[in-house]
Design a protein around this motif. Structure first.
Motif, PDB file in Angstrom:
ATOM      1  N   GLN A   1       0.134  10.632 -15.276  1.00  0.00           N
ATOM      2  CA  GLN A   1       0.108   9.604 -14.238  1.00  0.00           C
ATOM      3  C   GLN A   1       0.025  10.306 -12.885  1.00  0.00           C
ATOM      4  OE1 GLN A   1       3.701   7.408 -12.549  1.00  0.00           O
ATOM      5  NE2 GLN A   1       2.783   5.753 -13.736  1.00  0.00           N
ATOM      6  N   VAL A   2      -0.912   9.895 -12.059  1.00  0.00           N
ATOM      7  CA  VAL A   2      -0.964  10.409 -10.691  1.00  0.00           C
ATOM      8  C   VAL A   2      -0.058   9.516  -9.845  1.00  0.00           C
ATOM      9  CG1 VAL A   2      -2.432  10.802  -8.671  1.00  0.00           C
ATOM     10  CG2 VAL A   2      -3.260  11.405 -10.966  1.00  0.00           C
ATOM     11  N   HIS A   3       0.919  10.136  -9.187  1.00  0.00           N
ATOM     12  CA  HIS A   3       1.907   9.405  -8.395  1.00  0.00           C
ATOM     13  C   HIS A   3       1.253   8.960  -7.087  1.00  0.00           C
ATOM     14  CE1 HIS A   3       5.524   8.075  -6.620  1.00  0.00           C
ATOM     15  NE2 HIS A   3       6.364   8.945  -7.144  1.00  0.00           N
ATOM     16  N   GLY A   4       0.976   7.669  -6.994  1.00  0.00           N
ATOM     17  CA  GLY A   4       0.265   7.147  -5.829  1.00  0.00           C
ATOM     18  C   GLY A   4       1.152   6.870  -4.631  1.00  0.00           C
ATOM     19  N   ASP A   5       2.429   7.269  -4.725  1.00  0.00           N
ATOM     20  CA  ASP A   5       3.284   7.229  -3.556  1.00  0.00           C
ATOM     21  C   ASP A   5       3.371   8.683  -3.090  1.00  0.00           C
ATOM     22  OD1 ASP A   5       4.860   5.914  -1.653  1.00  0.00           O
ATOM     23  OD2 ASP A   5       5.807   4.681  -3.177  1.00  0.00           O
ATOM     24  N   ARG A   6       4.454   9.137  -2.512  1.00  0.00           N
ATOM     25  CA  ARG A   6       4.555  10.528  -2.072  1.00  0.00           C
ATOM     26  C   ARG A   6       3.299  10.908  -1.295  1.00  0.00           C
ATOM     27  NH1 ARG A   6       8.695  12.745  -5.490  1.00  0.00           N
ATOM     28  NH2 ARG A   6       9.961  10.905  -5.949  1.00  0.00           N
TER      29      ARG A   6
ATOM     30  N   ALA B   1       1.091   2.217  -5.561  1.00  0.00           N
ATOM     31  CA  ALA B   1       2.178   1.728  -4.720  1.00  0.00           C
ATOM     32  C   ALA B   1       1.573   0.820  -3.651  1.00  0.00           C
ATOM     33  CB  ALA B   1       2.881   2.916  -4.076  1.00  0.00           C
ATOM     34  N   VAL B   2       1.972  -0.451  -3.675  1.00  0.00           N
ATOM     35  CA  VAL B   2       1.384  -1.438  -2.759  1.00  0.00           C
ATOM     36  C   VAL B   2       2.346  -1.695  -1.607  1.00  0.00           C
ATOM     37  CG1 VAL B   2       0.429  -3.763  -2.554  1.00  0.00           C
ATOM     38  CG2 VAL B   2       0.194  -2.510  -4.722  1.00  0.00           C
ATOM     39  N   ARG B   3       1.803  -1.661  -0.399  1.00  0.00           N
ATOM     40  CA  ARG B   3       2.623  -1.938   0.784  1.00  0.00           C
ATOM     41  C   ARG B   3       2.422  -3.376   1.215  1.00  0.00           C
ATOM     42  NH1 ARG B   3       0.142   0.958   4.567  1.00  0.00           N
ATOM     43  NH2 ARG B   3      -0.155  -0.410   6.349  1.00  0.00           N
ATOM     44  N   GLN B   4       3.519  -4.007   1.555  1.00  0.00           N
ATOM     45  CA  GLN B   4       3.439  -5.408   1.950  1.00  0.00           C
ATOM     46  C   GLN B   4       3.786  -5.573   3.427  1.00  0.00           C
ATOM     47  OE1 GLN B   4       5.454  -8.465  -0.517  1.00  0.00           O
ATOM     48  NE2 GLN B   4       6.552  -8.946   1.346  1.00  0.00           N
ATOM     49  N   GLU B   5       2.958  -6.323   4.134  1.00  0.00           N
ATOM     50  CA  GLU B   5       3.322  -6.728   5.498  1.00  0.00           C
ATOM     51  C   GLU B   5       3.663  -8.219   5.392  1.00  0.00           C
ATOM     52  OE1 GLU B   5       3.761  -4.600   7.636  1.00  0.00           O
ATOM     53  OE2 GLU B   5       2.609  -2.920   6.836  1.00  0.00           O
ATOM     54  N   ASN B   6       4.599  -8.670   6.232  1.00  0.00           N
ATOM     55  CA  ASN B   6       4.756 -10.107   6.256  1.00  0.00           C
ATOM     56  C   ASN B   6       5.573 -10.648   5.107  1.00  0.00           C
ATOM     57  OD1 ASN B   6       4.017 -12.226   7.806  1.00  0.00           O
ATOM     58  ND2 ASN B   6       1.870 -12.172   7.200  1.00  0.00           N
ATOM     59  N   PRO B   7       6.831 -10.337   4.915  1.00  0.00           N
ATOM     60  CA  PRO B   7       7.578  -9.352   5.683  1.00  0.00           C
ATOM     61  C   PRO B   7       7.230  -7.920   5.255  1.00  0.00           C
ATOM     62  CG  PRO B   7       8.985 -10.319   4.005  1.00  0.00           C
ATOM     63  CD  PRO B   7       7.681 -11.024   3.932  1.00  0.00           C
TER      64      PRO B   7
ATOM     65  N   ASN C   1       6.197   1.893   3.559  1.00  0.00           N
ATOM     66  CA  ASN C   1       5.389   2.470   4.643  1.00  0.00           C
ATOM     67  C   ASN C   1       4.214   3.286   4.119  1.00  0.00           C
ATOM     68  OD1 ASN C   1       6.920   1.504   6.877  1.00  0.00           O
ATOM     69  ND2 ASN C   1       8.507   2.978   6.341  1.00  0.00           N
ATOM     70  N   ALA C   2       4.371   3.858   2.922  1.00  0.00           N
ATOM     71  CA  ALA C   2       3.272   4.633   2.327  1.00  0.00           C
ATOM     72  C   ALA C   2       2.415   3.678   1.491  1.00  0.00           C
ATOM     73  CB  ALA C   2       3.854   5.751   1.468  1.00  0.00           C
ATOM     74  N   GLY C   3       1.634   4.225   0.583  1.00  0.00           N
ATOM     75  CA  GLY C   3       0.890   3.384  -0.355  1.00  0.00           C
ATOM     76  C   GLY C   3      -0.257   2.619   0.287  1.00  0.00           C
TER      77      GLY C   3
ATOM     78  N   ALA D   1       5.370  -0.016  -2.573  1.00  0.00           N
ATOM     79  CA  ALA D   1       5.363   1.299  -1.924  1.00  0.00           C
ATOM     80  C   ALA D   1       6.743   1.653  -1.384  1.00  0.00           C
ATOM     81  CB  ALA D   1       4.339   1.304  -0.792  1.00  0.00           C
ATOM     82  N   ASN D   2       6.954   2.962  -1.217  1.00  0.00           N
ATOM     83  CA  ASN D   2       8.264   3.468  -0.831  1.00  0.00           C
ATOM     84  C   ASN D   2       8.298   3.846   0.650  1.00  0.00           C
ATOM     85  OD1 ASN D   2      10.846   4.632  -0.841  1.00  0.00           O
ATOM     86  ND2 ASN D   2      10.529   5.522  -2.845  1.00  0.00           N
TER      87      ASN D   2
END
Length: 376
Positions: free
Chosen positions: A163-168, A217-223, A227-229, A255-256
């Protein structure tokens, strides 16, 4: 309920799994002996695959590395324990995006208790953007080729999948919050995807035919969470590029690089309190790919998991805390003992809490299980 879908085999990204339950990548912070005992219990408990978290793509002073004889032998041991229980194993390849030089300047403050571990986290997060933005292309190419080398070593050690870690680091390059580069690795979404895409391509070239999972890793805005992803709006750019590079399945999560309680949400989380809290990200990813998707996020109720799998919303379900609470989750379903499952309370007391307190990842049910084992 019969849990037919949970217990049914699946062709997952080029590999046959005996059922739909995967142990999610987890940081343990335990002694080798305790760690191997946990892996043994989880493998024997019936899940189809264990994802071994945090396998570095180079030599490491802090983590077990495939690049030295001792680390390689340790991973071979992990693989053997899992395979003996008819459980597949996946190596999560990652490159940290912590700037170690920056970290050293904070250590005295930490030791003198002038800064708390939480403040250290914040300070290290603040170092990510300049680290990613100023990294030399030579170093970028070195790390990317490390992904390929690590994949080849993982295959040699007996892993069934990587698995490629898509965070970090992959996630920090992906994120406009951290990546302010002006070369071909920064700017547009396509350019910010380049690091991750090249990491996947390097793996694909090194181990052709080996299944490649991508922790998306998916980042959500709103709320705003993470910060990454990959920010939700950019999934239509990232998902097809990753698939073309050789990804065979997606492990979708939040995302983390914010508080750990967000990616490992407790039952009283203000936003992610519901079981299956990250499945909406799976729905978004599904719009751009036909590949198998593994969902994660507070999945502790077998009825809910069965429903999500049976509807085809996700193809596999990953869990960490629930299998720490009861490694025999799958076997109990198989044996018609669903009501005897120790259901994860999502209290985060001894798992995330134990890790943060440097006592290792444990569970509030541990004592109860020991008592049951004695009486069995």
């Amino acid at each position: 309920m019969m849990y037919e879908t949970i217990l049914s085999p699946i062709h997952y990204g080029g590999m046959q799994l005996k059922n739909r339950i995967i142990f999610a990548p987890t940081t343990f912070g335990l002694s080798d002996e305790e760690y191997l005992a946990k892996i043994r219990a989880i493998a024997q408990g019936g899940c189809a695959m264990i994802i071994v978290g945090d396998v570095p793509v180079g030599k490491s002073r802090f983590e077990k590395s495939l690049f030295d004889a001792k680390g390689f032998a340790f991973y071979q041991q992990v693989v053997k324990i899992a395979h003996d229980a008819d459980c597949k194993v996946c190596a999560q390849l990652h490159q940290s995006d912590s700037n170690l030089l920056a970290m050293f300047k904070y250590i005295p403050g930490l030791l003198l208790k002038k800064i708390t571990p939480d403040q250290l986290r914040e300070k290290l997060n603040a170092e990510v953007a300049p680290y990613i933005t100023n990294m030399s292309q030579r170093k970028i190419h070195e790390i990317i080729s490390g992904f390929g080398k690590a994949a080849a070593l993982a295959k040699q050690a007996g892993f069934d999948m990587v698995q490629v870690h898509g965070d970090r680091m992959c996630g920090s390059f992906s994120s406009a919050i951290f990546n302010h580069r002006t070369d071909e690795y920064g700017g547009s979404a396509e350019n910010r995807a380049r690091f991750a895409v090249e990491a996947v391509s390097a793996v694909h070239a090194a181990v052709p035919g080996m299944p490649i999972d991508y922790k998306l890793a998916v980042r959500q805005e709103n709320p705003h969470f993470g910060n990454a992803g990959v920010v939700e709006e950019e999934l239509p750019v990232f998902v097809p590029l990753l698939e073309q590079a050789g990804v065979t399945s997606f492990h979708v999560t939040l995302a983390n690089h914010s508080a750990l309680e967000n990616t490992i949400p407790p039952a009283d989380h203000p936003y992610f309190s519901q079981p299956g809290c990250f499945l909406k990200f799976c729905d978004e990813v599904r719009q751009y790919t036909d590949l198998p998707i593994c969902g994660v996020g507070g999945l502790n109720d077998p009825d809910l998991v069965e429903q999500q799998l049976a509807s085809g919303r996700i193809q596999c379900a990953a869990m960490s805390r629930q299998l720490l609470a009861d490694p025999d989750w799958v076997n109990k379903l198989k044996n018609g003992q669903a009501e005897q499952i120790h259901r994860c309370l999502r209290c985060n007391k001894k798992c995330l809490g134990g890790l943060m307190a440097h006592q290792g990842t444990r569970c509030v049910y541990d004592a109860l299980r020991e008592k049951e084992a004695k009486n069995a």
